[in-house]
Design a protein around this motif. Structure first.
Motif, PDB file in Angstrom:
ATOM      1  N   LEU A  63     -15.699  34.095  76.373  1.00 23.31           N
ATOM      2  CA  LEU A  63     -14.504  34.016  75.540  1.00 23.31           C
ATOM      3  C   LEU A  63     -14.217  35.268  74.717  1.00 23.31           C
ATOM      4  O   LEU A  63     -13.070  35.508  74.337  1.00 23.31           O
ATOM      5  CB  LEU A  63     -14.640  32.836  74.568  1.00 23.31           C
ATOM      6  CG  LEU A  63     -14.793  31.444  75.181  1.00 23.31           C
ATOM      7  CD1 LEU A  63     -15.067  30.426  74.081  1.00 23.31           C
ATOM      8  CD2 LEU A  63     -13.548  31.074  75.958  1.00 23.31           C
ATOM      9  N   SER A  64     -15.254  36.050  74.399  1.00 19.01           N
ATOM     10  CA  SER A  64     -15.062  37.156  73.459  1.00 19.01           C
ATOM     11  C   SER A  64     -15.935  38.349  73.834  1.00 19.01           C
ATOM     12  O   SER A  64     -17.018  38.187  74.404  1.00 19.01           O
ATOM     13  CB  SER A  64     -15.391  36.703  72.035  1.00 19.01           C
ATOM     14  OG  SER A  64     -16.672  36.074  71.981  1.00 19.01           O
ATOM     15  N   LEU A  65     -15.441  39.536  73.496  1.00 20.59           N
ATOM     16  CA  LEU A  65     -16.151  40.784  73.747  1.00 20.59           C
ATOM     17  C   LEU A  65     -16.057  41.681  72.515  1.00 20.59           C
ATOM     18  O   LEU A  65     -15.062  41.648  71.785  1.00 20.59           O
ATOM     19  CB  LEU A  65     -15.545  41.540  74.936  1.00 20.59           C
ATOM     20  CG  LEU A  65     -15.608  40.902  76.324  1.00 20.59           C
ATOM     21  CD1 LEU A  65     -14.812  41.750  77.308  1.00 20.59           C
ATOM     22  CD2 LEU A  65     -17.046  40.736  76.793  1.00 20.59           C
ATOM     23  N   ALA A  66     -17.090  42.490  72.315  1.00 15.73           N
ATOM     24  CA  ALA A  66     -17.051  43.532  71.283  1.00 15.73           C
ATOM     25  C   ALA A  66     -17.929  44.685  71.747  1.00 15.73           C
ATOM     26  O   ALA A  66     -18.969  44.463  72.379  1.00 15.73           O
ATOM     27  CB  ALA A  66     -17.533  43.001  69.934  1.00 15.73           C
ATOM     28  N   ILE A  67     -17.507  45.908  71.449  1.00 21.72           N
ATOM     29  CA  ILE A  67     -18.262  47.095  71.833  1.00 21.72           C
ATOM     30  C   ILE A  67     -18.657  47.855  70.581  1.00 21.72           C
ATOM     31  O   ILE A  67     -17.853  48.050  69.666  1.00 21.72           O
ATOM     32  CB  ILE A  67     -17.428  47.992  72.770  1.00 21.72           C
ATOM     33  CG1 ILE A  67     -17.255  47.298  74.132  1.00 21.72           C
ATOM     34  CG2 ILE A  67     -18.084  49.359  72.941  1.00 21.72           C
ATOM     35  CD1 ILE A  67     -16.347  48.041  75.085  1.00 21.72           C
ATOM     36  N   SER A  68     -19.938  48.273  70.530  1.00 19.98           N
ATOM     37  CA  SER A  68     -20.438  49.057  69.412  1.00 19.98           C
ATOM     38  C   SER A  68     -21.476  50.035  69.943  1.00 19.98           C
ATOM     39  O   SER A  68     -22.476  49.612  70.542  1.00 19.98           O
ATOM     40  CB  SER A  68     -21.061  48.149  68.352  1.00 19.98           C
ATOM     41  OG  SER A  68     -21.619  48.915  67.300  1.00 19.98           O
ATOM     42  N   GLY A  69     -21.228  51.331  69.739  1.00 20.55           N
ATOM     43  CA  GLY A  69     -22.159  52.323  70.263  1.00 20.55           C
ATOM     44  C   GLY A  69     -22.234  52.233  71.775  1.00 20.55           C
ATOM     45  O   GLY A  69     -21.218  52.315  72.470  1.00 20.55           O
ATOM     46  N   THR A  70     -23.436  52.054  72.273  1.00 22.97           N
ATOM     47  CA  THR A  70     -23.624  51.927  73.728  1.00 22.97           C
ATOM     48  C   THR A  70     -23.935  50.496  74.125  1.00 22.97           C
ATOM     49  O   THR A  70     -24.576  50.249  75.147  1.00 22.97           O
ATOM     50  CB  THR A  70     -24.769  52.847  74.198  1.00 22.97           C
ATOM     51  OG1 THR A  70     -25.978  52.497  73.490  1.00 22.97           O
ATOM     52  CG2 THR A  70     -24.427  54.303  73.953  1.00 22.97           C
ATOM     53  N   ARG A  71     -23.464  49.554  73.324  1.00 21.75           N
ATOM     54  CA  ARG A  71     -23.706  48.148  73.632  1.00 21.75           C
ATOM     55  C   ARG A  71     -22.411  47.363  73.747  1.00 21.75           C
ATOM     56  O   ARG A  71     -21.448  47.616  73.027  1.00 21.75           O
ATOM     57  CB  ARG A  71     -24.588  47.500  72.564  1.00 21.75           C
ATOM     58  CG  ARG A  71     -26.067  47.878  72.689  1.00 21.75           C
ATOM     59  CD  ARG A  71     -26.865  47.246  71.585  1.00 21.75           C
ATOM     60  NE  ARG A  71     -28.293  47.500  71.749  1.00 21.75           N
ATOM     61  CZ  ARG A  71     -29.196  47.309  70.801  1.00 21.75           C
ATOM     62  NH1 ARG A  71     -28.812  46.870  69.623  1.00 21.75           N
ATOM     63  NH2 ARG A  71     -30.473  47.546  71.040  1.00 21.75           N
ATOM     64  N   LEU A  72     -22.449  46.409  74.655  1.00 24.00           N
ATOM     65  CA  LEU A  72     -21.376  45.437  74.801  1.00 24.00           C
ATOM     66  C   LEU A  72     -21.932  44.076  74.416  1.00 24.00           C
ATOM     67  O   LEU A  72     -23.018  43.691  74.860  1.00 24.00           O
ATOM     68  CB  LEU A  72     -20.881  45.398  76.248  1.00 24.00           C
ATOM     69  CG  LEU A  72     -19.919  44.255  76.611  1.00 24.00           C
ATOM     70  CD1 LEU A  72     -18.545  44.497  75.991  1.00 24.00           C
ATOM     71  CD2 LEU A  72     -19.795  44.114  78.130  1.00 24.00           C
ATOM     72  N   TYR A  73     -21.192  43.367  73.573  1.00 23.06           N
ATOM     73  CA  TYR A  73     -21.569  42.001  73.188  1.00 23.06           C
ATOM     74  C   TYR A  73     -20.564  41.033  73.801  1.00 23.06           C
ATOM     75  O   TYR A  73     -19.352  41.275  73.769  1.00 23.06           O
ATOM     76  CB  TYR A  73     -21.568  41.845  71.670  1.00 23.06           C
ATOM     77  CG  TYR A  73     -22.494  42.783  70.940  1.00 23.06           C
ATOM     78  CD1 TYR A  73     -23.862  42.530  70.866  1.00 23.06           C
ATOM     79  CD2 TYR A  73     -21.999  43.934  70.320  1.00 23.06           C
ATOM     80  CE1 TYR A  73     -24.716  43.403  70.193  1.00 23.06           C
ATOM     81  CE2 TYR A  73     -22.840  44.810  69.642  1.00 23.06           C
ATOM     82  CZ  TYR A  73     -24.197  44.536  69.585  1.00 23.06           C
ATOM     83  OH  TYR A  73     -25.034  45.395  68.916  1.00 23.06           O
ATOM     84  N   SER A  74     -21.057  39.928  74.344  1.00 24.78           N
ATOM     85  CA  SER A  74     -20.174  38.915  74.934  1.00 24.78           C
ATOM     86  C   SER A  74     -20.528  37.541  74.394  1.00 24.78           C
ATOM     87  O   SER A  74     -21.699  37.149  74.355  1.00 24.78           O
ATOM     88  CB  SER A  74     -20.280  38.923  76.465  1.00 24.78           C
ATOM     89  OG  SER A  74     -21.614  38.711  76.891  1.00 24.78           O
ATOM     90  N   GLY A  75     -19.505  36.813  73.957  1.00 27.33           N
ATOM     91  CA  GLY A  75     -19.689  35.458  73.434  1.00 27.33           C
ATOM     92  C   GLY A  75     -19.125  34.436  74.399  1.00 27.33           C
ATOM     93  O   GLY A  75     -18.101  34.665  75.045  1.00 27.33           O
ATOM     94  N   SER A  76     -19.790  33.285  74.475  1.00 27.07           N
ATOM     95  CA  SER A  76     -19.450  32.334  75.530  1.00 27.07           C
ATOM     96  C   SER A  76     -19.446  30.885  75.052  1.00 27.07           C
ATOM     97  O   SER A  76     -19.994  30.535  73.995  1.00 27.07           O
ATOM     98  CB  SER A  76     -20.466  32.492  76.675  1.00 27.07           C
ATOM     99  OG  SER A  76     -20.405  31.435  77.602  1.00 27.07           O
ATOM    100  N   TYR A  77     -18.861  30.054  75.905  1.00 27.24           N
ATOM    101  CA  TYR A  77     -18.895  28.607  75.719  1.00 27.24           C
ATOM    102  C   TYR A  77     -20.302  28.056  75.928  1.00 27.24           C
ATOM    103  O   TYR A  77     -20.555  26.882  75.654  1.00 27.24           O
ATOM    104  CB  TYR A  77     -17.941  27.926  76.707  1.00 27.24           C
ATOM    105  CG  TYR A  77     -16.683  27.380  76.072  1.00 27.24           C
ATOM    106  CD1 TYR A  77     -16.733  26.404  75.076  1.00 27.24           C
ATOM    107  CD2 TYR A  77     -15.427  27.821  76.471  1.00 27.24           C
ATOM    108  CE1 TYR A  77     -15.584  25.901  74.493  1.00 27.24           C
ATOM    109  CE2 TYR A  77     -14.262  27.329  75.899  1.00 27.24           C
ATOM    110  CZ  TYR A  77     -14.355  26.365  74.916  1.00 27.24           C
ATOM    111  OH  TYR A  77     -13.210  25.874  74.343  1.00 27.24           O
TER     112      TYR A  77
END
Length: 405
Positions: free
Chosen positions: A136-150
């Motif tokens: 459902l959601s994504l965020a990028i910080s530095g060299t990392r990708l974060y993903s949020g889910s159901y």
């Protein structure tokens, strides 16, 4: 009533005689005749079980059916024939989020995957598969990708190797919003909490409680993380101390959207209004009225804030006076996505881009507030937008990504 001689299934699972559905598609239709739903693909799959049942019935009643159906004169339908090259295919379900990182685009989908696209070649380079429910959601910080889910988790991905670094657990419902500030990742969930994670250790530092409904949206401003909830409130959390500095009340409907300017935080609600909060004093300085239905999305530019609504319009608000200076009309269904872009279509251009349930993407010149471009290509609602590097990217309910330059 005639017997089907060659029953085939379309993408919705409904069965038709091949000759009839082939004629329907050849006429340019891209919907299921029974349901009216847009078809995600145009493949015709033989329904062997039904064909066998028809053959048995026909044999028992002395009716002869052809053993093989001649498809040599029937048109062959391929997705590539009906999608322009700027429409990227691969996802099988709704696209919920898009993020740009350098020359790559990341798209998150209800099909449980994140796709990595090379922007220049417009090819899918990689598919990140680890979530077990819609992303459902994504965020990028530095060299990392974060993903949020159901699936209640947050996955941490290395943007260099495109491998999973860690899975963050703790939420007890869908992770709907992600935002990074001062080395900390904030995750807003339908479980009503905001969790704070240290980017270095990837450990949970705190669980921020106070909302009594799902947390839908997050935005950072003036040293605070603001969280908007279906409980009709906005809460302000000090990024350093993680204390709740204020609970902002006044909305009478769910808060679905937050954006911030240097001075203000704006909250859009199902109550049709936008509230303007002083980012430092936390006081409501104005309630912006004018929309006739739910406010679904907000965006902010250098001198204006933009609001998109279920009433099919976009309102333009002057950041200095907080007055509505223009109502943008043109979409024929709800406005679901907004983005402010530069360099599209020319290097000096400044545009507002909008996506709608009407399946279109519209470009509005910010100097005149006129619609200068209407883009077709999606077969279903345009849910999310991102603008970067002279491109605009649109994610749709039909599972495709649009690339507009």
């Amino acid at each position: 009533m005639e017997l089907m001689s060659d029953p085939v299934m379309v993408a919705t699972g409904h069965t038709y005689d091949r000759s009839c559905i082939a004629k329907w598609l050849a006429q340019g239709n891209r919907t299921c005749p029974v349901t009216g739903m847009r078809l995600r693909h145009l493949e015709l799959v033989p329904n062997h079980a039904l064909r066998n049942a028809i053959q048995e019935w026909a044999t028992a009643h002395g009716i002869s059916l052809p053993n093989h159906y001649d498809t040599s004169n029937q048109p062959t339908f391929k997705l590539d024939d009906h999608h322009p090259k700027n429409i990227l295919q691969g996802h099988e379900e709704i696209v919920w989020a898009v993020e740009v990182y350098g020359s790559r685009l990341f798209s998150a989908s209800a099909d449980k995957t994140i796709r990595v696209w090379d922007i220049d070649s417009r090819r899918c380079e990689h598919v990140l598969e680890d979530h077990t429910r819609p992303v459902l959601s994504l965020a990028i910080s530095g060299t990392r990708l974060y993903s949020g889910s159901y699936d209640f988790t947050i996955k941490v991905w290395d943007l260099t190797t495109l491998t999973r670094v860690k899975t963050l657990t703790g939420h007890t419902d869908a992770v709907r919003a992600l935002c990074v500030s001062e080395g900390r990742l904030f995750s807003g969930s339908y479980d009503g909490t905001v969790r704070v994670w240290d980017e270095g250790s990837l450990q949970c530092l705190e669980v921020l409680k106070g909302h009594t409904g799902p947390v839908r949206t997050l935005v950072h401003a003036a040293g605070c993380m603001f969280s908007g909830s279906y409980d009709k409130t906005v809460r302000a959390w000090d990024v350093s101390t993680l204390e709740c500095r204020a609970s902002l009340t006044g909305h009478t409907g769910a808060v679905r959207a937050l954006v911030a300017s240097p001075d203000f935080v704006f909250s859009g609600s199902d109550d049709t209004t936008i509230r303007v909060w002083d980012a430092r004093s936390m006081k409501c300085v104005r309630t912006l009225e004018g929309h006739e239905d739910n406010v679904r999305v907000l965006a902010v530019g250098a001198s204006h804030m933009f609001s998109g609504s279920w009433d099919k319009t976009i309102r333009v608000w002057d950041l200095a006076t907080l007055e509505c200076v223009k109502v943008l009309e043109g979409h024929t269904e709800a406005v679901l996505a907004l983005a402010v872009g530069e360099g599209v279509p020319t290097p000096s251009s400044r545009v507002l881009v909008s996506g709608s349930y009407d399946t279109t993407v519209r470009f509005w010149d910010l100097s005149t507030f006129r619609c200068v471009r209407k883009c077709d290509g999606h077969f279903d609602a345009v849910r999310v937008l991102a603008a970067a590097g002279g491109h605009v990217f649109s994610g749709s309910y039909d599972g495709t990504i649009g690339v507009w330059a």
